[in-house]
Design a protein around this motif. Structure first.
Motif, PDB file in Angstrom:
ATOM      1  N   THR A 237       0.817  -1.256  -0.093  1.00  0.00           N
ATOM      2  CA  THR A 237       0.057   0.045  -0.101  1.00  0.00           C
ATOM      3  C   THR A 237       0.870   1.243   0.056  1.00  0.00           C
ATOM      4  OG1 THR A 237      -1.944  -1.055   1.165  1.00  0.00           O
ATOM      5  CG2 THR A 237      -1.821   1.139   1.117  1.00  0.00           C
ATOM      6  N   TYR A 238       2.043   1.298   0.786  1.00  0.00           N
ATOM      7  CA  TYR A 238       2.775   2.485   0.780  1.00  0.00           C
ATOM      8  C   TYR A 238       3.364   2.567  -0.518  1.00  0.00           C
ATOM      9  CZ  TYR A 238       6.263   5.830   2.307  1.00  0.00           C
ATOM     10  OH  TYR A 238       6.921   7.054   2.196  1.00  0.00           O
ATOM     11  N   PHE A 241       1.418   4.223  -3.368  1.00  0.00           N
ATOM     12  CA  PHE A 241       1.156   5.585  -3.372  1.00  0.00           C
ATOM     13  C   PHE A 241       2.439   6.320  -3.596  1.00  0.00           C
ATOM     14  CE2 PHE A 241      -2.485   4.376  -0.495  1.00  0.00           C
ATOM     15  CZ  PHE A 241      -3.617   4.858  -1.352  1.00  0.00           C
ATOM     16  N   SER A 242       3.419   5.734  -3.188  1.00  0.00           N
ATOM     17  CA  SER A 242       4.652   6.486  -3.291  1.00  0.00           C
ATOM     18  C   SER A 242       5.619   6.054  -4.633  1.00  0.00           C
ATOM     19  CB  SER A 242       5.785   6.214  -2.129  1.00  0.00           C
ATOM     20  OG  SER A 242       6.098   4.805  -2.183  1.00  0.00           O
ATOM     21  N   SER A 245       1.705   4.773  -8.081  1.00  0.00           N
ATOM     22  CA  SER A 245       0.788   5.858  -8.889  1.00  0.00           C
ATOM     23  C   SER A 245       2.022   6.822  -9.639  1.00  0.00           C
ATOM     24  CB  SER A 245       0.260   6.388  -7.644  1.00  0.00           C
ATOM     25  OG  SER A 245       0.964   6.979  -6.656  1.00  0.00           O
ATOM     26  N   ILE A 275      -0.412  13.417  -5.508  1.00  0.00           N
ATOM     27  CA  ILE A 275      -0.161  12.262  -4.788  1.00  0.00           C
ATOM     28  C   ILE A 275       1.211  11.725  -4.048  1.00  0.00           C
ATOM     29  CG2 ILE A 275      -0.089   9.644  -5.283  1.00  0.00           C
ATOM     30  CD1 ILE A 275      -2.148  10.270  -7.563  1.00  0.00           C
ATOM     31  N   LYS A 276       2.212  12.341  -4.546  1.00  0.00           N
ATOM     32  CA  LYS A 276       3.478  12.063  -4.077  1.00  0.00           C
ATOM     33  C   LYS A 276       3.640  12.858  -2.862  1.00  0.00           C
ATOM     34  CE  LYS A 276       7.732  10.729  -4.122  1.00  0.00           C
ATOM     35  NZ  LYS A 276       8.059   9.322  -4.107  1.00  0.00           N
ATOM     36  N   THR A 279       1.540  10.920   0.219  1.00  0.00           N
ATOM     37  CA  THR A 279       1.591   9.579   0.136  1.00  0.00           C
ATOM     38  C   THR A 279       1.466   9.234   1.769  1.00  0.00           C
ATOM     39  OG1 THR A 279       3.137   9.451  -1.597  1.00  0.00           O
ATOM     40  CG2 THR A 279       3.583   7.822   0.201  1.00  0.00           C
ATOM     41  N   PHE A 282      -2.354   9.348   2.504  1.00  0.00           N
ATOM     42  CA  PHE A 282      -3.144   8.453   1.642  1.00  0.00           C
ATOM     43  C   PHE A 282      -3.039   7.130   2.101  1.00  0.00           C
ATOM     44  CE2 PHE A 282      -3.204  10.683  -2.808  1.00  0.00           C
ATOM     45  CZ  PHE A 282      -4.224  11.297  -2.228  1.00  0.00           C
ATOM     46  N   THR A 286      -5.952   4.966   4.003  1.00  0.00           N
ATOM     47  CA  THR A 286      -5.874   3.527   3.444  1.00  0.00           C
ATOM     48  C   THR A 286      -6.050   2.450   4.109  1.00  0.00           C
ATOM     49  OG1 THR A 286      -5.246   4.434   1.295  1.00  0.00           O
ATOM     50  CG2 THR A 286      -5.561   2.019   1.592  1.00  0.00           C
ATOM     51  N   PRO A 563      -7.846   6.536  -1.707  1.00  0.00           N
ATOM     52  CA  PRO A 563      -7.545   5.872  -0.545  1.00  0.00           C
ATOM     53  C   PRO A 563      -8.823   4.863  -0.414  1.00  0.00           C
ATOM     54  CG  PRO A 563      -7.223   8.257  -0.038  1.00  0.00           C
ATOM     55  CD  PRO A 563      -7.984   8.055  -1.385  1.00  0.00           C
TER      56      PRO A 563
END
Length: 621
Positions: A237-238, A241-242, A245, A275-276, A279, A282, A286, A563
């Motif tokens: 998940t981390y 987003f990092s 995405s 998004i960055k 992170t 998010f 999530t 998220p």
């Protein structure tokens, strides 16, 4: 004017700026008050609950308070960072660091105590509805209204303590040199976010492995897979987003036909940074949303399916067993129930027989061996068709789920397993039950167990008889042979147990969803300050409000819904493991939980979107 008066006036004059922080605290106070109001309700007797439920309630209170502390700290950190310009001016005109911190401490105490009072009032206003709904969950007809003095004192004290503790950490948030540098405009341009292809591939691999292990687990493997699957999904998940995405958005930028189409160039570029930059937020939203959905969804699935599970696991209304030497004790209990059923005019069927416990050759766990004659009696009482088999064969008197054995060696005699019953013959506590021919049963050495069975058409009508039984014979757990199974009593205990667990899950879920929603609100509050300047400049060079609105709809939509969508996917695979491992009906409860939370999230999105666009529109005038 001293610092105390200045801080008080500052709160009064800047009510709009303080509103988001105040609302966050108020909602938190209302949730904590509502929970403590129910826990301390005079009709809710916690002392009768099993120890595990008492511990669960205590742990819930601690977790809720710690999470609320973290949430309030996050809210104030976001709020204070939005006031850097104000603090910078105070430093320039001669205020000391100590005076600024004192001002913040007084402001924080005013807001925390005010939020606690308003939260308590909201809790009292909606207490009638809340008590009625929670009473139904906890197994009561309704919890009556009362003056929750203890809950008021606890909530008010808790938020005063939060105000004091959080104020002590303000010095770590506000640094004089950073405030002044931001005030002078020395902020450096940000470089374009970068993504690692290797980490993006690892993210996909971890998600695929975690999801596969979730949907292929069984009742035996699920305890060993929970921790590794959780670690895989959390790490993935981390990275999602990092890295992943960012990698996907950069691929979109390479598609020049799509990227250069009208306003796409603007929202794609903005999303890359949004998004960055967000992170960690998010990731936090999530994971907490997944935990909340999984907790509510799994407990709700069990709560909704509890009667079906009890009917599967306990086929008879009353079942008693003991060693064959204690046959008279079983007959005494059966006689007591028979007399009670006759007095209430309830028709019943009765079976008194024996079974044997034996350890099959090559196995470590005991199984139950039953005569063919006993099997037919039990099947007849349950209105089931019995299965025929030969001398060197056996059948399982349980459904086929989880059993793939083709043969079994009982006391050095190998028997072929040729069939399974559609329903359990005796409670699931006894595990696998093998039916053999009567003469073969006599040859098998094992521990004899005598049992008595009584069955009725509607076992729910026998709850008073169950309570009378425990009043006369006591409430003891027994062992693998000495057991009492009273179906109506089991259902009532299960209702209370799952009711308390569902109440806890819903409460924790509400805290997670409300606080994560407030995280997003605070983030939007911070972003709108910069976006006003950015879109005002773009408007001057020809970007219309309609185009700005289109771009912001996408950006805010991603901020709010991305998220949650990821959390829903995680939840879908997590709760699917219950279906494959325990054969729980999860489709309807899962859709109900997802639908409820999705509606709440969409409503919240439209409210924030409307206010956000209004602020942007005002800046363009």
């Amino acid at each position: 004017m001293n610092i105390r008066e200045f801080a008080t006036k500052n709160v009064q004059r800047n009510a709009k700026a303080y509103f988001a922080y105040f609302i966050s605290n108020t909602i938190s106070a209302a949730l904590l008050f509502s929970f403590t109001m129910i826990i301390f309700h005079p009709d809710f007797n916690v002392s009768i609950l099993p120890n595990y439920l008492k511990n669960a309630l205590n742990m819930t209170t601690i977790i809720a308070y710690l999470f609320l502390c973290f949430f309030v700290f996050y809210s104030i950190s976001v709020f204070l960072k939005s006031r850097y310009k104000e603090f910078g001016i105070l430093y320039i005109i001669g205020s000391s660091k100590k005076q600024v911190q004192k001002m913040i401490r007084i402001e924080n105490m005013i807001i925390s105590s005010s939020a606690a009072v308003v939260g308590i009032l909201l809790g009292v206003i909606f207490s009638k509805i809340l008590l009625a709904a929670s009473g139904k969950l906890l197994g009561y007809d309704a919890l009556g209204f009362y003056i929750p003095g203890k809950a008021m004192i606890i909530t008010l004290s808790a938020f005063i303590i939060i105000g004091i503790v959080i104020s002590a950490f303000c010095s770590f948030i506000i640094k004089e040199d950073k405030v002044l540098s931001l005030l002078k405009g020395t902020k450096r341009p940000r470089p374009e976010p970068k993504a690692s292809v290797v980490l993006a591939i690892i993210c996909v691999g971890l998600l695929a492995a975690g999801y596969y292990l979730s949907i292929t687990c069984s009742e035996d493997t699920i305890p060993y897979r929970i921790i590794p699957v959780t670690i895989m999904v959390v790490v993935a998940t981390y990275l999602l987003f990092s890295q992943l995405s960012v990698f996907i958005i950069k691929l979109l930028k390479k598609n020049r036909r799509l990227y250069m189409k009208k306003t796409t160039v603007l929202w794609v570029s903005n999303l890359l940074y949004r998004i960055k930059d967000n992170t960690r937020m998010f990731f936090l939203i999530t994971i907490t949303s997944t935990v909340a959905l999984s907790a509510i969804g799994s407990v709700y699935a069990y709560w909704r399916d509890k009667e079906d599970q009890i009917n599967i696991n306990f086929p008879q209304a009353f079942f008693y067993s003991d060693t064959y030497m204690n046959k008279a004790k079983v007959d005494l209990k059966v006689g007591f129930i028979e007399n009670s059923l006759r007095n209430d005019g309830i028709e019943y069927t009765k079976v008194n027989e024996e079974i044997k416990f034996i350890i099959p050759n090559g196995d470590k766990e005991k199984v139950v061996v039953m005569k063919d004659e006993v099997y037919k009696k039990l099947a007849s009482a349950l209105f089931l068709n019995s299965i025929s088999f030969n001398e060197n064969e056996t059948i399982l008197a349980v459904p086929s789920i989880g059993s793939e054995r083709k043969s079994i060696i009982l006391d050095n005699m190998e028997l072929q397993v040729v069939g399974n019953s559609n329903k359990r013959m005796i409670p699931t506590f006894y595990g696998d039950v093998y039916v053999v021919k009567d003469d073969l049963y006599e040859k098998i050495n094992g521990v004899k167990c005598y049992f008595g069975v009584l069955n009725v058409n509607n076992y729910k009508d026998t709850l008073n008889i169950c309570n009378d039984f425990y009043s006369n014979f006591g409430d003891d757990d027994g062992d693998e042979i000495y057991k009492n199974f009273l179906k109506a009593h089991i259902l009532e205990s299960t209702k209370i147990g799952y009711g308390v667990l569902l109440f806890i899950a819903i409460f924790i879920g509400l805290i997670f969803f409300v606080t994560t929603g407030s995280f997003l609100y605070n983030k939007c509050y911070m972003d709108v300050i910069e976006d006003k300047k950015k879109y005002k400049q773009l408007n001057k060079i020809g970007l219309t409000y309609t185009e700005i609105k289109k771009v912001l709809n996408i950006e805010i939509g991603v901020l709010f819904l991305l998220p949650y969508i990821v959390a829903v996917i995680h939840f879908a695979f997590a709760i699917s493991s219950l279906k494959y491992a325990f054969d729980i009906k999860i489709t309807v409860p899962a859709l109900q939980v997802i639908g409820t939370m999705l509606i709440a999230q969409i409503i919240y999105f439209f409210i924030i979107r409307k206010n956000y666009l209004l602020e942007i529109k005002k800046s363009l005038l």
